[in-house]
Design a protein around this motif. Structure first.
Motif, mmCIF file in Angstrom:
data_model
loop_
_atom_site.group_PDB
_atom_site.id
_atom_site.type_symbol
_atom_site.label_atom_id
_atom_site.label_comp_id
_atom_site.label_asym_id
_atom_site.label_seq_id
_atom_site.Cartn_x
_atom_site.Cartn_y
_atom_site.Cartn_z
ATOM 1 N N ASP A 1 -6.854 -53.766 -2.157
ATOM 2 C CA ASP A 1 -5.558 -54.607 -1.649
ATOM 3 C C ASP A 1 -4.023 -54.084 -3.060
ATOM 4 O OD1 ASP A 1 -7.116 -56.503 -0.061
ATOM 5 O OD2 ASP A 1 -7.770 -57.332 -2.386
ATOM 6 N N ARG A 2 -4.053 -52.965 -3.270
ATOM 7 C CA ARG A 2 -3.248 -52.757 -4.067
ATOM 8 C C ARG A 2 -2.253 -51.510 -2.713
ATOM 9 N NH1 ARG A 2 -5.804 -49.269 -8.822
ATOM 10 N NH2 ARG A 2 -7.320 -49.367 -7.230
ATOM 11 N N VAL A 3 -2.861 -51.577 -2.104
ATOM 12 C CA VAL A 3 -1.939 -50.655 -0.489
ATOM 13 C C VAL A 3 -1.265 -51.823 0.091
ATOM 14 C CG1 VAL A 3 -1.981 -49.026 0.484
ATOM 15 C CG2 VAL A 3 -3.501 -48.574 -0.981
ATOM 16 N N PRO A 4 0.117 -51.470 1.133
ATOM 17 C CA PRO A 4 0.156 -53.229 1.249
ATOM 18 C C PRO A 4 -0.483 -53.138 3.202
ATOM 19 C CG PRO A 4 2.005 -51.905 0.985
ATOM 20 C CD PRO A 4 0.818 -50.961 0.442
ATOM 21 N N ARG A 5 -0.918 -53.752 2.901
ATOM 22 C CA ARG A 5 -1.775 -54.118 4.191
ATOM 23 C C ARG A 5 -1.449 -53.723 5.696
ATOM 24 N NH1 ARG A 5 -2.356 -58.460 8.277
ATOM 25 N NH2 ARG A 5 -4.323 -58.971 9.534
ATOM 26 N N ALA B 1 -4.171 -47.128 -6.851
ATOM 27 C CA ALA B 1 -3.277 -47.350 -7.902
ATOM 28 C C ALA B 1 -1.624 -47.165 -8.327
ATOM 29 C CB ALA B 1 -4.031 -46.519 -9.589
ATOM 30 N N ALA B 2 -1.199 -45.849 -7.741
ATOM 31 C CA ALA B 2 0.222 -45.745 -7.900
ATOM 32 C C ALA B 2 1.204 -46.924 -7.429
ATOM 33 C CB ALA B 2 0.173 -44.214 -8.092
ATOM 34 N N TYR B 3 0.106 -46.735 -5.993
ATOM 35 C CA TYR B 3 1.049 -47.471 -5.218
ATOM 36 C C TYR B 3 1.131 -48.567 -5.393
ATOM 37 C CZ TYR B 3 2.462 -47.445 0.046
ATOM 38 O OH TYR B 3 3.521 -47.759 0.823
#
Length: 462
Positions: free
Chosen positions: A77-81, A323-325
């Motif tokens: 979920d840390r990456v845009p959908r 995580a960096a995203y």
């Protein structure tokens, strides 16, 4: 295993916003696959000194993207959908772009066709008779189970097993008419998607587990096989070739395809990096071996080295890069956050959305039929901790999951802090398609805050 992979690719294309939502990213990313094939082919020709036919065949095999290897990224979920969905759609549809190229090149390598007449017949078998046979199997099987279900209940477990039977029957039918059983399986999956959503749903519950078990067994067998073959390939050139495939070919192709798409540079680099080669490439290489293509075992060995390198480097980097995203999204609002779907990134017809003023919303909230107010700001903007009193925080990327099974009776107002109310309008469009009575707040939180009090974090609705 490959038949299961292709059937799941077809079935999974359905599980998006609507049945046409995969078309835009597929049409856009299809050229990216062809560009990848071209770059890898040139690299194979230069590094190994092989002929162009073999080099192009190796390029097609290594252009396949494995959705299983991508899973850690597409579920984070840390990456845009919108980015996760684009990768998922590409991985699901990529094989059906690669497979015809491999079949045609294999036919050329084997010298099975002589003259225009033979070529016409061979192409007709591959791309007409095989898919037609698979489509007929899919349609007939759906009609059979619909007739049975009208007379008696059939549990989800048996419907899932029925899906497995369709995979096997479609493959046999495609091979029986002289076509490709794999294209027949994919076509059967497409027919089922269009005619029986429920069977797809049941199959995904069971079929994905079954397919993954088959693929895990295949990976173990490939590991045992490749351990005896790696000595047939010069290691240093093979590793250099792997670097070109993973670090140059895919990123260059994605950069070219996405150059006019409204996403950040981080998104382009992220998507360019995550094009993992996994079991699908190995299965395609084994298919070439099975057909008796000259030098096919050498192609399989090279594919094994590249796949091994991909599994290691992409597996190690998946969590840190995600995580960096996420940290970047905490600091600033990225363009891809303002779009919830893959289809939207590649262009989509927009719905007309009603915009209301802060005064209208304030009067509406004081009335008896007050609307539900949704805060769809980006992660960085929402971190300010204030909002319209009583509003519910729903990130744009999760708007459709939130809307699932919600009552359509209560009106909704969305707001954000984007230029031109971009996120609020996009959220309203998506909700409007789902049947909600929805408006967007003109001017967003800033316009509201200029005239009315805001609520702090604890005062906002959960």
């Amino acid at each position: 295993s490959l038949a299961f992979v292709l059937f799941l690719d077809a079935v999974n294309l359905h599980f998006d916003e609507n049945r046409k939502s995969w078309m835009a990213p597929l049409l856009a990313l299809g050229p990216g696959t062809l560009i990848t094939i071209a770059i890898v082919s040139v690299a194979a020709h230069l590094v190994f000194g092989i002929g162009w036919l073999e080099a192009t065949l190796l390029g097609a095999i290594l252009a396949s993207i494995d959705p299983v290897v991508l899973r850690d990224v597409t579920r984070d979920d840390r990456v845009p959908r919108s980015i996760r969905q684009t990768l998922t759609t590409e991985a699901g549809a990529n094989d059906i772009v690669v497979l015809p190229v491999i079949l045609i090149l294999s036919t050329l390598a084997l010298g099975q066709s002589n003259g225009a007449g033979d070529w016409f017949w061979r192409v007709a078998q591959l791309f007409l008779l095989g898919p037609l046979a698979g489509g007929i199997v899919g349609y007939v099987c759906i009609r059979i189970i619909e007739t049975l279900r009208a007379r008696m209940p059939i549990s989800r477990e048996y419907r899932a097993l029925y899906g497995v039977g369709i995979v096997l029957a479609a493959y046999v039918a495609g091979e029986f008419v002289g076509g490709s059983g794999f294209l027949a399986v994919f076509t059967a999956g497409v027919i089922i998607v269009k005619t029986d959503y429920d069977l797809c749903d049941c199959f995904l519950d069971y079929g994905e587990v079954t397919a993954e078990m088959a693929m895990l067994l295949a990976c173990i067998l490939f590991g045992a096989l490749l351990s005896t073959m790696l000595g047939t390939v010069p290691l240093v050139p093979a590793l250099l070739f792997a670097v070109v495939v993973l670090v140059i070919a895919r990123p260059v192709a994605i950069s070219l395809v996405l150059r006019k798409i409204g996403v950040s540079k981080r998104a382009r680099l992220f998507m360019g990096w995550f094009g993992p080669r996994g079991l699908s490439s190995l299965l395609f290489a084994l298919l070439v071996v099975n057909q008796g293509v000259p030098n096919a075992e050498w192609i399989l060995a090279v594919t094994g080295i590249v796949v091994t390198a991909s599994v290691v480097v992409h597996g190690v980097t998946a969590t840190p890069l995600a995580a960096a995203y996420g940290k970047a999204m905490d600091r600033e609002t990225l363009p891809e956050e303002r779009e919830a779907t893959a289809r939207g990134l590649f262009g989509v017809e927009r719905e007309a959305v009603s915009l209301i003023s802060p005064e209208t919303l304030a009067a509406w909230l004081d009335g008896d039929d007050s609307p539900l107010v949704l805060d769809v700001r980006s992660r960085a903007s929402a971190g300010q901790g204030v909002g319209v009193p009583g509003s519910i925080r729903v990130p744009l990327g999760g708007i459709e999951e939130w809307a699932h099974d919600r009552s359509r009776e209560r009106p909704i107002v969305t707001y954000c802090t984007c230029p031109e109310d971009a996120s609020a309008i996009r959220a309203a469009e998506l909700l409007q398609v789902e049947g909600f009575d929805v408006s967007a707040l003109r001017g967003g939180l800033e316009a509201w805050q200029a005239r009315y009090p805001v609520a702090m974090g604890e005062e906002l609705a959960a």
